[in-house]
Design a protein around this motif. Structure first.
Motif, mmCIF file in Angstrom:
data_model
loop_
_atom_site.group_PDB
_atom_site.id
_atom_site.type_symbol
_atom_site.label_atom_id
_atom_site.label_comp_id
_atom_site.label_asym_id
_atom_site.label_seq_id
_atom_site.Cartn_x
_atom_site.Cartn_y
_atom_site.Cartn_z
ATOM 1 N N ALA A 1 25.668 -13.037 -7.652
ATOM 2 C CA ALA A 1 24.382 -13.258 -8.314
ATOM 3 C C ALA A 1 23.454 -12.080 -8.059
ATOM 4 C CB ALA A 1 23.748 -14.553 -7.821
ATOM 5 N N ARG B 1 18.121 -3.274 -15.272
ATOM 6 C CA ARG B 1 18.525 -3.822 -16.571
ATOM 7 C C ARG B 1 19.076 -2.740 -17.486
ATOM 8 N NH1 ARG B 1 18.194 -7.712 -14.082
ATOM 9 N NH2 ARG B 1 17.207 -9.721 -14.522
ATOM 10 N N LEU C 1 24.678 -9.916 -11.339
ATOM 11 C CA LEU C 1 23.696 -10.486 -12.249
ATOM 12 C C LEU C 1 22.348 -9.814 -12.083
ATOM 13 C CD1 LEU C 1 24.299 -12.778 -14.184
ATOM 14 C CD2 LEU C 1 23.204 -14.334 -12.604
ATOM 15 N N GLY C 2 21.947 -9.600 -10.837
ATOM 16 C CA GLY C 2 20.623 -9.050 -10.578
ATOM 17 C C GLY C 2 20.606 -7.542 -10.437
ATOM 18 N N SER C 3 21.802 -6.918 -10.380
ATOM 19 C CA SER C 3 21.917 -5.462 -10.224
ATOM 20 C C SER C 3 21.054 -4.923 -9.089
ATOM 21 C CB SER C 3 21.536 -4.729 -11.501
ATOM 22 O OG SER C 3 22.361 -5.095 -12.537
ATOM 23 N N ILE D 1 29.421 -16.971 -13.640
ATOM 24 C CA ILE D 1 29.866 -18.268 -14.149
ATOM 25 C C ILE D 1 31.239 -18.608 -13.588
ATOM 26 C CG2 ILE D 1 30.532 -19.511 -16.240
ATOM 27 C CD1 ILE D 1 28.424 -17.816 -17.717
ATOM 28 N N PHE E 1 21.613 -3.200 -20.395
ATOM 29 C CA PHE E 1 21.273 -3.852 -21.660
ATOM 30 C C PHE E 1 20.886 -2.845 -22.735
ATOM 31 C CE2 PHE E 1 20.005 -8.350 -20.084
ATOM 32 C CZ PHE E 1 21.272 -8.508 -19.593
ATOM 33 N N TYR F 1 18.119 -13.121 -23.968
ATOM 34 C CA TYR F 1 18.565 -11.753 -24.213
ATOM 35 C C TYR F 1 17.780 -11.122 -25.355
ATOM 36 C CZ TYR F 1 20.902 -7.648 -25.540
ATOM 37 O OH TYR F 1 21.116 -6.362 -25.866
ATOM 38 N N MET G 1 25.822 -8.712 -21.996
ATOM 39 C CA MET G 1 25.466 -9.981 -21.391
ATOM 40 C C MET G 1 26.700 -10.665 -20.825
ATOM 41 S SD MET G 1 22.842 -12.667 -22.930
ATOM 42 C CE MET G 1 23.841 -13.906 -23.667
ATOM 43 N N GLY H 1 24.455 -6.281 -26.952
ATOM 44 C CA GLY H 1 23.946 -7.567 -26.468
ATOM 45 C C GLY H 1 25.074 -8.452 -25.994
ATOM 46 N N PHE I 1 26.563 -15.833 -3.977
ATOM 47 C CA PHE I 1 25.259 -15.207 -3.825
ATOM 48 C C PHE I 1 25.363 -13.699 -4.006
ATOM 49 C CE2 PHE I 1 21.476 -13.803 -1.597
ATOM 50 C CZ PHE I 1 20.549 -14.608 -2.225
ATOM 51 N N GLY J 1 20.462 -15.603 -9.974
ATOM 52 C CA GLY J 1 20.090 -14.202 -10.061
ATOM 53 C C GLY J 1 18.655 -13.910 -10.457
ATOM 54 N N ARG K 1 27.932 -9.286 -17.683
ATOM 55 C CA ARG K 1 27.000 -9.517 -16.587
ATOM 56 C C ARG K 1 27.041 -10.969 -16.108
ATOM 57 N NH1 ARG K 1 21.635 -7.613 -14.878
ATOM 58 N NH2 ARG K 1 22.152 -5.601 -15.731
ATOM 59 N N PHE K 2 27.144 -11.891 -17.072
ATOM 60 C CA PHE K 2 27.059 -13.298 -16.696
ATOM 61 C C PHE K 2 28.400 -13.893 -16.295
ATOM 62 C CE2 PHE K 2 22.995 -13.181 -18.935
ATOM 63 C CZ PHE K 2 22.224 -13.867 -18.025
ATOM 64 N N VAL L 1 19.994 -18.706 -7.145
ATOM 65 C CA VAL L 1 21.440 -18.478 -7.134
ATOM 66 C C VAL L 1 21.901 -17.857 -8.448
ATOM 67 C CG1 VAL L 1 23.678 -19.641 -7.043
ATOM 68 C CG2 VAL L 1 21.890 -20.289 -5.465
#
Lengths: 243, 194
Positions: free
Chosen positions: A30, B142, A34-36, A109, B145, B34, A101, A97, A27, B82, A104-105, B80
């Motif tokens: 995430a 974000r 992921l959510g920054s 994962i 990005f 994306y 990505m 990109g 969590f 995000g 971040r992901f 979960v």
């Protein structure tokens, strides 16, 4: 192959953590990676969180997983920080990109993979019971938990089979992709699911009596240590808000 | 079938299986998000493609509560991975509404299940809500990005798109349900799965 890479084995798994700790960690990743969440003040801590899946995988003796994760993550991170500022235009957009990505992901994962591959379904159920959740949520969640590796496995096999028939992105029969992949996947999963539910029913799932569980779960020193790591970003976040 | 309205182990296991399929497919599709133009398009693609597994799920649904639990689990999964807390709330609310609609057709009516799946799809809007209520905050998270991505996305996601997205999710959900029904007829009925 007798055992999928994502399925948990009880023997030889190194340092054992309480599943709740792993959930909190997932969590955290995430939320902050992921959510920054938290913005600038938490940013310096993000690399630490990103390193956690690798550390945990090492502690669980998953050498290969840890090495792959570290390699891919470092590559994408280096691309992101070093290579991207040097490029322009379309190349920049694509590189940004991919690397943005990935970096971040990937931690999420990897952490999810670690959680699924080191926790048995019984342990997971035991933890959910300990958290006093309703059985109506626990059973679907634990089935889902058990089923993720199966779905991925089936999807990979179907992917290979369809590739042979030229049904893939850029192949001859792109239009058929959806139907020719979804339908076999669903058929497999439904069949497996029926067997799974028959097996679970013979073990008394969904009966009237209260189920017992022999898994020993509980917090140890490693869990407390990880909890501290998990709490630091929150502390920094709140400090940043107050000050 | 016994006329028992309580959820049994088998129903709960079914929910778990379909939720797993749903979540795996959703994750694969969402990777497209994306590309800025694909971001709002996800409310079109996800409901249509996932209509197939969901229509199969609807053939298994015979009791009240199954769709609600399914939507809640999808919401938890989105949280979960995000997407914030909104999807859970949306999942509970729209899952419940979808359940009510399907119940009014006593879980057998084709039209009601199409309508019900359309309602179910509105839960996807929960992912987009932060974009509308806290625009600055969302884009500040974000930054990694790149400015180009943020500008493009900001141009696409104007405030007026919020109702459009909801309607798109609803309509495409119904389209996906129709597609799912057609595939169901073509493959699964023949194979004896339904």
């Amino acid at each position: 192959m007798a055992r999928g890479i994502l399925q948990a084995s009880i023997q030889n798994r190194g340092l054992v953590l309480d599943p709740r700790t792993k959930l909190v960690m997932l969590f955290d990743i995430a939320l902050f990676v992921l959510g920054s969440a938290g913005g600038g003040s938490v940013e310096p801590l993000v690399p630490i969180l990103c390193a956690m899946p690798a550390v945990l995988m090492l502690s669980a003796k998953k050498w290969k997983g840890a090495a792959t994760y570290l390699l891919v993550y470092l590559l994408s991170w280096l691309t992101y920080t070093q290579l991207v500022p040097l490029t322009k235009g379309a190349v920049n957009f694509i590189l940004l990109g991919c690397s943005g990505m990935l970096s971040r992901f990937l931690p999420g994962i990897a952490m999810g993979g670690y959680l699924v591959s080191t926790t048995t379904v019984s342990e997971f159920t035991a933890v959910m019971l300990r958290l006093h959740l309703s059985e109506k949520i626990i059973i679907p969640l634990s089935v889902m938990f058990r089923f993720f590796p199966t779905v991925m496995d089936e999807a990979a096999s179907i992917n290979a089979a369809m590739r042979m028939r030229g049904i893939y992105m850029g192949g001859k029969n792109v239009g058929k992709m959806l139907e020719y992949r979804l339908v076999p996947l669903m058929t497999c999963c439904v069949k497996i699911g029926e067997e799974l539910s028959a097996a679970a029913l013979t073990r008394g799932l969904g009966g009237e009596a209260k189920r017992t569980n022999i898994c020993k779960i509980g917090f140890h020193i490693q869990d407390y240590l990880l909890f501290v790591v998990c709490l630091i970003p929150y502390a920094v976040w709140i400090m940043g808000r107050v000050l | 079938m016994k006329n028992n309205q309580k959820l049994k182990g088998k129903d709960l296991i079914n929910i778990g299986i379909y939720a797993a399929i749903y979540c795996v497919l959703m994750t694969c599709i969402s990777m497209l998000g994306y590309i800025p133009i694909m971001m709002p398009m996800l409310t079109v693609i996800v409901p249509i493609i996932l209509g197939v597994p969901m229509m199969l799920f609807y053939t298994k649904v015979k009791k009240f509560g199954m769709i609600t639990i399914m939507a809640t689990i999808v919401g938890i999964y989105l949280c979960v991975t995000g997407m914030g807390f909104w999807p859970i709330l949306f999942g509970v609310v729209f899952g419940f509404l979808a359940d009510l609609i399907a119940k009014s057709g006593s879980y057998a009516s084709g039209k009601k299940s199409i309508l019900s799946y359309g309602t179910f799809c509105v839960l996807l809007f929960g992912n987009y809500l932060p974009l509308y209520i806290d625009r600055e905050g969302y884009f500040s998270t974000r930054q990694s990005f790149g400015a180009e991505y943020i500008n493009t996305l900001g141009n696409i996601m104007q405030p007026w798109t919020a109702p459009v997205l909801i309607i798109a999710a609803f309509v495409c959900g119904m389209l996906g349900a129709l597609l799912g029904k057609a595939l169901l007829k073509k493959h699964f009925v023949k194979a004896g799965i339904v």
